[in-house]
Design an enzyme around this catalytic site. Sequence first.
Site, PDB file in Angstrom:
ATOM      1  N   GLY A  10       6.319   9.430   3.588  1.00  0.00           N
ATOM      2  CA  GLY A  10       5.138   9.264   2.748  1.00  0.00           C
ATOM      3  C   GLY A  10       4.250   8.140   3.250  1.00  0.00           C
ATOM      4  N   GLY A  13       6.040   4.787   2.938  1.00  0.00           N
ATOM      5  CA  GLY A  13       7.148   4.786   3.883  1.00  0.00           C
ATOM      6  C   GLY A  13       6.684   4.631   5.315  1.00  0.00           C
ATOM      7  CB  SER A 128       6.098   2.849 -10.376  1.00  0.00           C
ATOM      8  OG  SER A 128       4.852   3.052 -11.024  1.00  0.00           O
ATOM      9  CE1 TYR A 141       7.240   8.098  -9.988  1.00  0.00           C
ATOM     10  CE2 TYR A 141       5.784   6.694 -11.277  1.00  0.00           C
ATOM     11  CZ  TYR A 141       6.367   7.027 -10.066  1.00  0.00           C
ATOM     12  OH  TYR A 141       6.062   6.294  -8.934  1.00  0.00           O
TER      13      TYR A 141
END
Length: 231
Positions: A10, A13, A128, A141
């Site tokens: 990603g 990443g 997050s 999430y």
Amino acid sequence: MKTLIVGASGAIGRAVSLAFREDELILHANDGRERLRHLIDDENLSATLLPCDLTDREAVESWVQDMPDVDRMVYVAGHALHGLVVDQSMDELDRLYDVHVRAMIRLIQSVVASKPYNHHLDIVIVSSVWGEVGAAAEVFYSTVKAAQLGFVKAFAREAGPFNVRINAVTPGWIDTPMNDTVEESKQSVLDDIPLGRLGAAKDVANTIRFLCSPDASYMTGTVLRIDGGWQ
């Protein structure tokens, strides 16, 4: 130094991989393994690709058994899920849990258990800001991201005597494909960020690099928010 990056394909990443480009890298991906191969070739990285589907518990078990000793581990793997709780299934929650929590813990168990006692290990978990403050329409999430932070704070107390440091970062709105929604949403968020810009993947990678450096040697169980003052 040998650095393991889980979820390396990603945007964040990739930025983390480049931030540690001087290291011997072990890069994980699942669907994005071709992107990783191109990254390794294009950037001339010293890297080994170890793919795994983190939602497959049997595959994860085999994967962790093949993991070599590492000096650093960065866990970036994850995916978002939008929608109301009443409209979402337990299968969707299980998938989030397997990727964000279960595979993370199983990997840490394996890596920590196999290292020599006097060998230092630095771990950084990419959670997050929603794991700290929560978000409507992203409740599942937010839940798994909060679980990551609970693990980091507790495990830091347990692992410190064994020469393991574990910290977390909580990015806000980072300008990545995962957050690539309609421009109106981006503009609304941008208007609320005191620093006046969306975050970049490099902002997250640079903070992770700091947490794995000698400059952060007295930090463990710490959560660093990277959101430009948004939340």
